[in-house]
Design a protein around this motif. Structure first.
Motif, PDB file in Angstrom:
ATOM      1  N   ALA A  99       0.502 -39.783  12.939  1.00  0.00           N
ATOM      2  CA  ALA A  99      -0.099 -40.586  11.879  1.00  0.00           C
ATOM      3  C   ALA A  99      -1.329 -41.382  12.320  1.00  0.00           C
ATOM      4  O   ALA A  99      -2.376 -41.314  11.656  1.00  0.00           O
ATOM      5  CB  ALA A  99       0.960 -41.513  11.274  1.00  0.00           C
ATOM      6  N   PRO A 100      -1.293 -42.184  13.404  1.00  0.00           N
ATOM      7  CA  PRO A 100      -2.489 -42.949  13.766  1.00  0.00           C
ATOM      8  C   PRO A 100      -3.642 -42.066  14.226  1.00  0.00           C
ATOM      9  O   PRO A 100      -4.812 -42.449  14.091  1.00  0.00           O
ATOM     10  CB  PRO A 100      -2.005 -43.853  14.898  1.00  0.00           C
ATOM     11  CG  PRO A 100      -0.853 -43.115  15.496  1.00  0.00           C
ATOM     12  CD  PRO A 100      -0.179 -42.438  14.335  1.00  0.00           C
ATOM     13  N   ILE A 279      12.659 -45.172  -6.851  1.00  0.00           N
ATOM     14  CA  ILE A 279      11.360 -45.566  -6.301  1.00  0.00           C
ATOM     15  C   ILE A 279      11.375 -45.286  -4.801  1.00  0.00           C
ATOM     16  O   ILE A 279      12.342 -45.616  -4.114  1.00  0.00           O
ATOM     17  CB  ILE A 279      11.069 -47.062  -6.532  1.00  0.00           C
ATOM     18  CG1 ILE A 279      11.041 -47.385  -8.026  1.00  0.00           C
ATOM     19  CG2 ILE A 279       9.745 -47.473  -5.879  1.00  0.00           C
ATOM     20  CD1 ILE A 279      11.138 -48.869  -8.323  1.00  0.00           C
ATOM     21  N   LEU A 280      10.313 -44.672  -4.308  1.00  0.00           N
ATOM     22  CA  LEU A 280      10.157 -44.435  -2.874  1.00  0.00           C
ATOM     23  C   LEU A 280       9.014 -45.292  -2.353  1.00  0.00           C
ATOM     24  O   LEU A 280       7.950 -45.379  -2.978  1.00  0.00           O
ATOM     25  CB  LEU A 280       9.860 -42.960  -2.601  1.00  0.00           C
ATOM     26  CG  LEU A 280       9.683 -42.565  -1.132  1.00  0.00           C
ATOM     27  CD1 LEU A 280      10.976 -42.767  -0.355  1.00  0.00           C
ATOM     28  CD2 LEU A 280       9.224 -41.117  -1.006  1.00  0.00           C
ATOM     29  N   LEU A 281       9.232 -45.914  -1.203  1.00  0.00           N
ATOM     30  CA  LEU A 281       8.188 -46.711  -0.573  1.00  0.00           C
ATOM     31  C   LEU A 281       7.456 -45.851   0.461  1.00  0.00           C
ATOM     32  O   LEU A 281       8.003 -45.511   1.503  1.00  0.00           O
ATOM     33  CB  LEU A 281       8.778 -47.953   0.095  1.00  0.00           C
ATOM     34  CG  LEU A 281       9.014 -49.153  -0.824  1.00  0.00           C
ATOM     35  CD1 LEU A 281      10.072 -48.864  -1.875  1.00  0.00           C
ATOM     36  CD2 LEU A 281       9.387 -50.388  -0.018  1.00  0.00           C
ATOM     37  N   LEU A 282       6.223 -45.490   0.118  1.00  0.00           N
ATOM     38  CA  LEU A 282       5.403 -44.715   1.038  1.00  0.00           C
ATOM     39  C   LEU A 282       5.120 -45.513   2.309  1.00  0.00           C
ATOM     40  O   LEU A 282       5.004 -46.736   2.273  1.00  0.00           O
ATOM     41  CB  LEU A 282       4.066 -44.358   0.388  1.00  0.00           C
ATOM     42  CG  LEU A 282       4.053 -43.397  -0.797  1.00  0.00           C
ATOM     43  CD1 LEU A 282       2.636 -43.285  -1.345  1.00  0.00           C
ATOM     44  CD2 LEU A 282       4.569 -42.044  -0.395  1.00  0.00           C
ATOM     45  N   ASP A 283       4.989 -44.806   3.413  1.00  0.00           N
ATOM     46  CA  ASP A 283       4.551 -45.417   4.667  1.00  0.00           C
ATOM     47  C   ASP A 283       3.914 -44.325   5.509  1.00  0.00           C
ATOM     48  O   ASP A 283       4.605 -43.474   6.064  1.00  0.00           O
ATOM     49  CB  ASP A 283       5.721 -46.055   5.415  1.00  0.00           C
ATOM     50  CG  ASP A 283       5.265 -46.890   6.621  1.00  0.00           C
ATOM     51  OD1 ASP A 283       4.198 -46.568   7.192  1.00  0.00           O
ATOM     52  OD2 ASP A 283       5.966 -47.844   6.984  1.00  0.00           O
ATOM     53  N   TRP A 287       5.589 -41.133   7.627  1.00  0.00           N
ATOM     54  CA  TRP A 287       5.585 -39.826   6.968  1.00  0.00           C
ATOM     55  C   TRP A 287       4.540 -38.865   7.524  1.00  0.00           C
ATOM     56  O   TRP A 287       4.385 -37.762   7.028  1.00  0.00           O
ATOM     57  CB  TRP A 287       5.389 -39.997   5.466  1.00  0.00           C
ATOM     58  CG  TRP A 287       6.643 -40.441   4.775  1.00  0.00           C
ATOM     59  CD1 TRP A 287       7.060 -41.719   4.556  1.00  0.00           C
ATOM     60  CD2 TRP A 287       7.663 -39.602   4.244  1.00  0.00           C
ATOM     61  NE1 TRP A 287       8.262 -41.723   3.903  1.00  0.00           N
ATOM     62  CE2 TRP A 287       8.664 -40.438   3.703  1.00  0.00           C
ATOM     63  CE3 TRP A 287       7.827 -38.214   4.166  1.00  0.00           C
ATOM     64  CZ2 TRP A 287       9.812 -39.936   3.095  1.00  0.00           C
ATOM     65  CZ3 TRP A 287       8.970 -37.721   3.549  1.00  0.00           C
ATOM     66  CH2 TRP A 287       9.947 -38.579   3.031  1.00  0.00           C
ATOM     67  N   GLY A 288       3.815 -39.269   8.544  1.00  0.00           N
ATOM     68  CA  GLY A 288       2.898 -38.325   9.177  1.00  0.00           C
ATOM     69  C   GLY A 288       1.482 -38.382   8.660  1.00  0.00           C
ATOM     70  O   GLY A 288       0.805 -37.356   8.595  1.00  0.00           O
ATOM     71  N   GLY A 289       1.018 -39.582   8.306  1.00  0.00           N
ATOM     72  CA  GLY A 289      -0.386 -39.736   7.981  1.00  0.00           C
ATOM     73  C   GLY A 289      -0.674 -39.912   6.508  1.00  0.00           C
ATOM     74  O   GLY A 289       0.218 -39.927   5.653  1.00  0.00           O
ATOM     75  N   VAL A 323      -4.630 -49.385   2.236  1.00  0.00           N
ATOM     76  CA  VAL A 323      -5.416 -49.618   1.029  1.00  0.00           C
ATOM     77  C   VAL A 323      -6.129 -48.349   0.581  1.00  0.00           C
ATOM     78  O   VAL A 323      -6.142 -48.010  -0.610  1.00  0.00           O
ATOM     79  CB  VAL A 323      -6.414 -50.772   1.253  1.00  0.00           C
ATOM     80  CG1 VAL A 323      -7.424 -50.859   0.121  1.00  0.00           C
ATOM     81  CG2 VAL A 323      -5.662 -52.089   1.394  1.00  0.00           C
ATOM     82  N   HIS A 324      -6.727 -47.628   1.521  1.00  0.00           N
ATOM     83  CA  HIS A 324      -7.402 -46.373   1.151  1.00  0.00           C
ATOM     84  C   HIS A 324      -6.401 -45.373   0.572  1.00  0.00           C
ATOM     85  O   HIS A 324      -6.705 -44.667  -0.399  1.00  0.00           O
ATOM     86  CB  HIS A 324      -8.103 -45.778   2.372  1.00  0.00           C
ATOM     87  CG  HIS A 324      -9.398 -46.438   2.710  1.00  0.00           C
ATOM     88  ND1 HIS A 324     -10.543 -46.278   1.948  1.00  0.00           N
ATOM     89  CD2 HIS A 324      -9.749 -47.270   3.734  1.00  0.00           C
ATOM     90  CE1 HIS A 324     -11.531 -46.978   2.487  1.00  0.00           C
ATOM     91  NE2 HIS A 324     -11.065 -47.589   3.575  1.00  0.00           N
ATOM     92  N   LEU A 325      -5.212 -45.300   1.165  1.00  0.00           N
ATOM     93  CA  LEU A 325      -4.189 -44.404   0.637  1.00  0.00           C
ATOM     94  C   LEU A 325      -3.764 -44.831  -0.760  1.00  0.00           C
ATOM     95  O   LEU A 325      -3.772 -44.019  -1.703  1.00  0.00           O
ATOM     96  CB  LEU A 325      -2.977 -44.387   1.575  1.00  0.00           C
ATOM     97  CG  LEU A 325      -1.736 -43.640   1.059  1.00  0.00           C
ATOM     98  CD1 LEU A 325      -2.033 -42.162   0.827  1.00  0.00           C
ATOM     99  CD2 LEU A 325      -0.568 -43.816   2.037  1.00  0.00           C
ATOM    100  N   ALA A 326      -3.386 -46.095  -0.913  1.00  0.00           N
ATOM    101  CA  ALA A 326      -2.912 -46.570  -2.214  1.00  0.00           C
ATOM    102  C   ALA A 326      -3.982 -46.432  -3.290  1.00  0.00           C
ATOM    103  O   ALA A 326      -3.666 -46.128  -4.449  1.00  0.00           O
ATOM    104  CB  ALA A 326      -2.461 -48.025  -2.099  1.00  0.00           C
TER     105      ALA A 326
END
Length: 413
Positions: A99-100, A279-283, A287-289, A323-326
């Motif tokens: 992910a990073p 509801i699922l909390l994304l991370d 989750w691999g990026g 923020v960019h993802l959301a």
């Protein structure tokens, strides 16, 4: 454009004594900062949870990135998974190491083409991303241990409903948050139910959530849901396991959310079949990026699962990525979680790029993540990591140094 080097820097920064179902946050958070360098000198940034095991996997993954085309992230991900050994690491460990690196690659891509990461994910559908105040029961100070004096903080204690309301009021006054989440699983459920009701009375109309981190059994979760049915926006991870969550879900109208029982793709099918979550909390760290998290949003849409976003203690590189993802996920309709108000004072990025304004973070419009690394702070936090001697997060162990008979077995009630 080739990747010529990847530098992984483990860091440690200050954290207040925030209580949870596992124990209490230690005085220092462990994280890693990634710097991915291209052949033309451009550097992409990433950030992720730290610790000895996490750093070791990340260093192995970083070696696999060298020589890869920065735009060929599918091939790079496969190389990382091969380097980590598909048979010797869990899928969550491989994804968290990747992910990073993917975030750093996307940051570098954005800098190459002069576009923000949100554009690389399909474009922002909102100019600012709403976040929820993350409330914690907390001690007034870290106790004196190992010759280190006690360390207080400006937030003060929050050990009862009045303390939680006071903390929430400050969060709203300073950051303008429009929803509130309480980290539960600390005190008997009746006390935490009373705290949520106190928040509802003090801040009428604000969406409320509580996350006991699986500290409640099914029967206790069902009781809490009955008590809070007209109060909560959603109830997060009250009971352990998909089956436990499913039993609770069948008995309440409150949507159940998770970042615990659904943490990789193999969990989606049983959770959907049993109706365990709404509801699922994304991370993206788990989750691999960013791109895989973006794809996960479409899968959730197909099954009628709503989306919010999970947080752990983090700094501004991670916040910018979140923020960019959301911003690029139209299906994400709940305010996201963030620990940033608890940790922002030690940030490794230069000030101004990410700010919480009226409860939301404006999407950075600069190229890539839109943030700049502060090399001096990075060096200072790396030295803090080296001096600390700490190599893993241990909320339970730290709690037991203060409360020797502390039992972290879940569910507790």
């Amino acid at each position: 454009m080739k990747i010529v080097d990847v530098v992984v820097t483990p860091i440690a920064f200050e954290d207040p004594p925030l209580l949870n179902s596992a124990g209490v946050h230690e005085p220092l958070v462990l994280r890693c900062v990634v710097q991915l360098r291209l052949e033309n000198g451009i550097v992409g940034l990433g950030e992720c949870p730290g610790g000895e095991a996490e750093t070791s996997r990340l260093l192995t993954a970083a070696q696999a990135m060298k020589g890869q085309d920065v735009f060929a992230t599918t091939a790079a991900r496969q190389a990382v998974h091969r380097a980590l050994g598909n048979a010797t690491t869990r899928v969550e460990e491989r994804d968290s190491a990747w992910a990073p690196l993917e975030v750093a690659a996307l940051d570098a891509q954005g800098k190459l083409v002069g576009r923000p990461v949100s554009d690389l994910l399909g474009g922002a559908v909102r100019e600012a991303v709403p976040f929820s105040a993350y409330l914690f029961y907390k001690w007034a100070e870290h106790p004196a241990l190992d010759g280190r004096p006690a360390r207080s903080d400006a937030w003060g204690p929050a050990l009862d409903p009045d303390g939680i309301v006071t903390q929430a009021r400050r969060m709203i006054d300073v950051y303008g948050f429009g929803s509130l989440k309480l980290k539960g699983g600390v005190f008997p459920p009746a006390d935490e139910i009373a705290a949520v009701k106190a928040l509802a009375q003090a801040f009428p109309g604000l969406p409320l959530r509580i996350d006991p981190n699986a500290a409640w059994g099914v029967a206790t979760s069902q009781h809490a849901a009955r008590e809070l049915v007209d109060v909560l926006e959603y109830l997060e991870d009250p009971a352990p396991g998909i089956e436990g969550m499913a039993q609770v879900a069948r008995s309440t109208e409150i949507p159940l959310a998770t970042n615990m029982v659904v943490s990789n793709l193999s969990h989606i099918r049983p959770a959907v079949e049993q109706g365990a979550i709404q509801i699922l909390l994304l991370d993206h760290h788990l989750w691999g990026g960013l791109r895989r998290s973006r794809d996960l949003a479409l899968l959730c849409q197909a099954f009628g699962i709503g989306l919010s976003m999970h947080s752990n203690s983090h700094l501004g590189i991670s916040l910018a990525a979140m923020v960019h993802l959301a911003a690029s996920v139209p299906e994400l309709t709940y305010a996201c979680d963030t620990h940033y108000p608890w940790n922002a004072a030690d940030d490794v990025i230069r000030p101004g790029a990410v700010r919480i304004i009226e409860g939301s973070v404006p999407v950075p419009t600069g190229p890539g993540l839109g943030v700049e690394l502060d090399e001096d702070v990075l060096a200072r936090l790396h030295q803090a990591y080296l001096r600390s001697g700490r190599r893993r997060r241990d909320d339970t162990g730290y709690m037991r140094r203060v409360v020797p008979d502390y039992d972290a077995t879940l569910p507790r009630w």
